[in-house]
Design a protein around this motif. Sequence first.
Motif, PDB file in Angstrom:
ATOM      1  N   PHE A   1       0.890  -1.172   0.000  1.00 15.81           N
ATOM      2  CA  PHE A   1       0.000   0.000   0.000  1.00 15.81           C
ATOM      3  C   PHE A   1       0.918   1.208   0.000  1.00 15.81           C
ATOM      4  N   GLY A   2       1.102   1.829  -1.132  1.00 19.09           N
ATOM      5  CA  GLY A   2       2.063   2.925  -1.224  1.00 19.09           C
ATOM      6  C   GLY A   2       3.449   2.397  -0.893  1.00 19.09           C
ATOM      7  N   ASP A   3       4.073   3.007   0.094  1.00 14.39           N
ATOM      8  CA  ASP A   3       5.418   2.585   0.471  1.00 14.39           C
ATOM      9  C   ASP A   3       5.405   1.409   1.449  1.00 14.39           C
ATOM     10  N   LEU A   4       4.239   1.128   1.971  1.00  9.97           N
ATOM     11  CA  LEU A   4       4.152   0.098   3.005  1.00  9.97           C
ATOM     12  C   LEU A   4       4.023  -1.283   2.374  1.00  9.97           C
ATOM     13  N   GLN A   5       5.023  -2.105   2.604  1.00 10.82           N
ATOM     14  CA  GLN A   5       4.958  -3.483   2.105  1.00 10.82           C
ATOM     15  C   GLN A   5       4.217  -4.342   3.103  1.00 10.82           C
ATOM     16  N   VAL A   6       3.112  -4.920   2.666  1.00  9.54           N
ATOM     17  CA  VAL A   6       2.291  -5.702   3.585  1.00  9.54           C
ATOM     18  C   VAL A   6       2.566  -7.189   3.419  1.00  9.54           C
ATOM     19  N   LEU A   7       2.709  -7.629   2.186  1.00 14.71           N
ATOM     20  CA  LEU A   7       3.040  -9.030   1.921  1.00 14.71           C
ATOM     21  C   LEU A   7       4.370  -9.060   1.183  1.00 14.71           C
ATOM     22  N   LYS A   8       5.261  -9.897   1.706  1.00 11.46           N
ATOM     23  CA  LYS A   8       6.618  -9.875   1.142  1.00 11.46           C
ATOM     24  C   LYS A   8       6.986 -11.240   0.579  1.00 11.46           C
ATOM     25  N   GLY A   9       6.310 -11.613  -0.460  1.00 10.37           N
ATOM     26  CA  GLY A   9       6.692 -12.847  -1.135  1.00 10.37           C
ATOM     27  C   GLY A   9       6.143 -14.084  -0.468  1.00 10.37           C
ATOM     28  N   ILE A  10       4.887 -14.394  -0.764  1.00 11.83           N
ATOM     29  CA  ILE A  10       4.262 -15.567  -0.144  1.00 11.83           C
ATOM     30  C   ILE A  10       4.067 -16.643  -1.214  1.00 11.83           C
ATOM     31  N   ASP A  11       4.500 -17.845  -0.894  1.00 12.35           N
ATOM     32  CA  ASP A  11       4.227 -18.996  -1.754  1.00 12.35           C
ATOM     33  C   ASP A  11       3.398 -19.968  -0.930  1.00 12.35           C
ATOM     34  N   TYR A  12       2.312 -20.421  -1.533  1.00 13.20           N
ATOM     35  CA  TYR A  12       1.472 -21.329  -0.764  1.00 13.20           C
ATOM     36  C   TYR A  12       0.572 -22.088  -1.704  1.00 13.20           C
ATOM     37  N   GLU A  13       0.188 -23.264  -1.281  1.00 10.89           N
ATOM     38  CA  GLU A  13      -0.715 -24.052  -2.102  1.00 10.89           C
ATOM     39  C   GLU A  13      -1.793 -24.647  -1.207  1.00 10.89           C
TER      40      GLU A  13
END
Lengths: 244, 240
Positions: B11-23
């Motif tokens: 959200f703008g400069d705010l990183q909320v999710l940083k690379g999620i891998d999931y199944e």
Amino acid sequence: MITIDFPDIRFDMIWNYKELFIRGIWVTLGLTLIGYVSGVILGLLLGMGKLSKKKWIYYPCKYYVDFFRGTPLLVQILLIHLALIPTVFGESLGYFVSGALALSLNCGAYNAEIIRAGIQSIEKGQMEAGRSLGMPRGVAMRYVILPQAFRRMVPPLGNELIALLKDSSLVTVIAANDLLYAGKVVAGAYARFWEPYITVAILYLLLTYIFTKVITYVEKRFSNSYVPSQRRRIFSFGRSAAGG
Amino acid sequence: MIKIQGLYKSFGDLQVLKGIDYEINEKEVICVIGPSGSGKSTFLRCINLLEDITDGVVFIDGVKVNDPGTDINEIRKEVGMVFQQFNLFPHMTVLDNITISPRKIRKMDSKEANALARQLLDKVGLADKADAYPEQLSGGQMQRVAIARALAMQPKVMLFDEPTSALDPEMVKEVLDVMKQLVYEGMTMVVVTHEMGFAREMGDRVLFMDEGILIEDGTPEDVFDMPKSDRTKAFLSKVL
């Protein structure tokens, strides 16, 4: 020393011109209603346009609203009647077309802001819930957002109707024979000002009074059908409590 | 059934999710836990694209969700969602809340839609509330209606975004009971929750998230009894 010298009031001169006043009432009502209905439709489109994320929709709507809210209605009427319509059609289409057009375009701009604010006042979660159920944006707008937003828009839209009714008197400058124009004719004929303008004022007051009553009725209707518990709580309170 | 690869969200400069891998496989129940602000709700909302995805891909049934050519409305028909704040439509009766989408989107006729709605209301224990309006219901009842509303589209997956967090304590159980019933019926579910009891009892897998990163993933026993990460341990020590 100021002397207030009231001449003997002669309302009989008004009576002689009663047809002119009655016609004026109809013209004023006609202009107001046409201007208002098309203004609401226009306002709905503009209001939604101003909520669009697409720049080519948003900016034209924004500039339109800015122009019509930022310039005097009187100037708009003159521009439309004396410049726009003669340029486009090559001739004047009469005061009624010009007047109705100017009032519609102006009213649309004001309604756009009311409608935009009404839509924006509905919680974000409502749109999300609709979208999460597979509704396209337009469907969610139609069935979820607008019915709720409309209820909140009724009071300001009602004010707009009253304002438009009074503002419609400005068309008198393009020789529209509306209510104010009737007063001017009588004033001109007798060189007397109290009677004709007081009559005009009273007739406007009467019209706004009737409109206010109608708006109050509509407001009540809507709040009843949309806040149904006011009618129903008595009947379901017991069940509600038992179910919880 | 749901495949998430390299999911980033800012959200703008705010990183909320940083690379999620999931199944997530069919019929699995995934419970997502973590401190507030950890990105777990955002994670859930990216699955049905209520939040735009900054980077990465989400596949549902092999269809790329965040592809410009994908009709997201088609995807959402198959993905039900339940919100923390219920988000029932206040101007409609309970019955209309449930039938509006089947009628308008699935083009079901009213009679059929009403029958379906009544059946679902019966399932969530609110058969007598069909004609009530949302504001006449308690929080727990509203949330159960919201679940019925989502189920009316006959989704393949249900997403729950903290479904009991806005409820008074005495109403939590009635909502959890309905959710348990769905688990028994084999619904695929992703549940963001603070109800550790529910996660432990019903989750096939529990996912612990913190600061936009998937920290721990495993069976409830793994995560609750033998957490590997210190962050998980610290979180669990506060909530258990």
